[in-house]
Write a protein that holds these residues in place. Structure first.
Motif, PDB file in Angstrom:
ATOM      1  N   ILE A  11       0.828  -1.195   0.000  1.00  0.00           N
ATOM      2  CA  ILE A  11       0.000   0.000   0.000  1.00  0.00           C
ATOM      3  C   ILE A  11       0.864   1.247   0.000  1.00  0.00           C
ATOM      4  CG2 ILE A  11      -1.869   1.213   1.214  1.00  0.00           C
ATOM      5  CD1 ILE A  11      -2.729  -1.373   2.378  1.00  0.00           C
ATOM      6  N   ALA A  12       2.151   1.088  -0.045  1.00  0.00           N
ATOM      7  CA  ALA A  12       3.049   2.236   0.022  1.00  0.00           C
ATOM      8  C   ALA A  12       2.839   3.142  -1.178  1.00  0.00           C
ATOM      9  CB  ALA A  12       4.498   1.763   0.069  1.00  0.00           C
ATOM     10  N   THR A  13       2.869   4.435  -0.911  1.00  0.00           N
ATOM     11  CA  THR A  13       2.755   5.410  -1.989  1.00  0.00           C
ATOM     12  C   THR A  13       4.070   5.453  -2.746  1.00  0.00           C
ATOM     13  OG1 THR A  13       3.554   7.230  -0.649  1.00  0.00           O
ATOM     14  CG2 THR A  13       1.163   6.794  -0.606  1.00  0.00           C
ATOM     15  N   LEU A  14       4.058   6.142  -3.877  1.00  0.00           N
ATOM     16  CA  LEU A  14       5.261   6.279  -4.681  1.00  0.00           C
ATOM     17  C   LEU A  14       6.359   6.978  -3.874  1.00  0.00           C
ATOM     18  CD1 LEU A  14       6.605   5.838  -7.379  1.00  0.00           C
ATOM     19  CD2 LEU A  14       5.620   7.976  -8.168  1.00  0.00           C
ATOM     20  N   GLU A  15       5.980   7.984  -3.100  1.00  0.00           N
ATOM     21  CA  GLU A  15       6.952   8.697  -2.265  1.00  0.00           C
ATOM     22  C   GLU A  15       7.554   7.773  -1.203  1.00  0.00           C
ATOM     23  OE1 GLU A  15       8.226  11.718  -2.609  1.00  0.00           O
ATOM     24  OE2 GLU A  15       7.017  12.039  -4.401  1.00  0.00           O
ATOM     25  N   GLU A  16       6.724   6.925  -0.581  1.00  0.00           N
ATOM     26  CA  GLU A  16       7.212   6.000   0.444  1.00  0.00           C
ATOM     27  C   GLU A  16       8.148   4.947  -0.178  1.00  0.00           C
ATOM     28  OE1 GLU A  16       3.458   6.068   3.577  1.00  0.00           O
ATOM     29  OE2 GLU A  16       3.416   4.705   1.866  1.00  0.00           O
ATOM     30  N   GLN A  17       7.807   4.513  -1.378  1.00  0.00           N
ATOM     31  CA  GLN A  17       8.660   3.547  -2.063  1.00  0.00           C
ATOM     32  C   GLN A  17      10.018   4.163  -2.399  1.00  0.00           C
ATOM     33  OE1 GLN A  17       6.648   1.951  -5.482  1.00  0.00           O
ATOM     34  NE2 GLN A  17       4.885   1.288  -4.285  1.00  0.00           N
ATOM     35  N   ARG A  18      10.015   5.405  -2.891  1.00  0.00           N
ATOM     36  CA  ARG A  18      11.269   6.085  -3.227  1.00  0.00           C
ATOM     37  C   ARG A  18      12.115   6.289  -1.981  1.00  0.00           C
ATOM     38  NH1 ARG A  18      12.098   7.912  -8.047  1.00  0.00           N
ATOM     39  NH2 ARG A  18      13.491   9.579  -7.391  1.00  0.00           N
ATOM     40  N   LYS A  19      11.467   6.654  -0.860  1.00  0.00           N
ATOM     41  CA  LYS A  19      12.189   6.869   0.392  1.00  0.00           C
ATOM     42  C   LYS A  19      12.824   5.561   0.870  1.00  0.00           C
ATOM     43  CE  LYS A  19      11.588   8.478   5.117  1.00  0.00           C
ATOM     44  NZ  LYS A  19      10.622   8.910   6.122  1.00  0.00           N
ATOM     45  N   ALA A  20      12.059   4.445   0.778  1.00  0.00           N
ATOM     46  CA  ALA A  20      12.586   3.145   1.214  1.00  0.00           C
ATOM     47  C   ALA A  20      13.730   2.682   0.315  1.00  0.00           C
ATOM     48  CB  ALA A  20      11.467   2.108   1.217  1.00  0.00           C
ATOM     49  N   ALA A  21      13.699   3.085  -0.958  1.00  0.00           N
ATOM     50  CA  ALA A  21      14.759   2.699  -1.880  1.00  0.00           C
ATOM     51  C   ALA A  21      15.972   3.615  -1.792  1.00  0.00           C
ATOM     52  CB  ALA A  21      14.219   2.696  -3.315  1.00  0.00           C
ATOM     53  N   GLY A  22      15.872   4.681  -0.984  1.00  0.00           N
ATOM     54  CA  GLY A  22      16.991   5.602  -0.824  1.00  0.00           C
ATOM     55  C   GLY A  22      17.068   6.639  -1.920  1.00  0.00           C
ATOM     56  N   LEU A  23      15.979   6.879  -2.646  1.00  0.00           N
ATOM     57  CA  LEU A  23      15.940   7.868  -3.722  1.00  0.00           C
ATOM     58  C   LEU A  23      15.344   9.168  -3.191  1.00  0.00           C
ATOM     59  CD1 LEU A  23      14.594   5.539  -6.544  1.00  0.00           C
ATOM     60  CD2 LEU A  23      16.935   6.325  -6.234  1.00  0.00           C
TER      61      LEU A  23
END
Length: 175
Positions: A11-23
């Protein structure tokens, strides 16, 4: 109360996914880089590059199938070597019959095994190249040439030791 948090990406948003990936967040990226990055990502995937061309796949499989039919038919004739050599000698116009039965049986069996092993190795390398997405149409052709050369040498050994064939060669060379 149990923890019902979603797993990563559910359910992670695009912003949460980018943050988790270190972007960095999308709003910190320049507009041109944000537009180019998603479009180029699928094109650089290894799965798309590893797909073989349909024509290459068809030609490779057709050549392997044709080779298998040839291996079976020729291998069976090599197992009955004297009959095959008598037919060949008739076509060449050799007077007499093949009489080198002992060597014919051994080398005919060896030639049949060489054909089967050569086709198996050719099929193995063809399938490996197909799976890796490399051009593979040439592998059955090269495998057939090498296998035919080795099998022909095996078949020539008892033929070159047959009295009727030696007589034919010496008469033909003397003309």
């Amino acid at each position: 109360m149990t923890d019902q948090r979603p797993q990563y990406g559910e359910i992670a948003t695009l912003e949460e996914q980018r943050k988790a990936a270190g972007l960095p967040p999308l709003d910190e990226m320049p507009p041109a880089a944000a537009a180019v990055a998603p479009a180029s990502a699928p094109a650089s995937g290894g799965a798309a590059a590893a797909r073989p061309r349909p024509v290459d796949r068809f030609i490779t499989i057709a050549l392997l199938a044709y080779g298998l039919i040839n291996v079976v038919m020729t291998g069976l004739s090599y197992l009955d070597f004297p009959t095959a050599m008598n037919e060949m000698m008739k076509v060449l116009g050799v007077d007499g019959e093949f009489t080198n039965f002992a060597q014919g049986k051994v080398w005919g069996t060896v030639a049949a095994i060489v054909l089967a092993a050569g086709w198996s190795l050719t099929a193995f390398f063809s399938i490996r190249r197909l799976r890796s997405g490399k051009a593979s149409w040439w592998v059955p052709l090269a495998g057939a040439a090498v296998t035919l050369l080795v099998a022909s040498i095996c078949a020539a050994i008892p033929l070159m030791n047959d009295p009727a064939f030696i007589d034919f060669v010496s008469k033909t060379a003397g003309q």
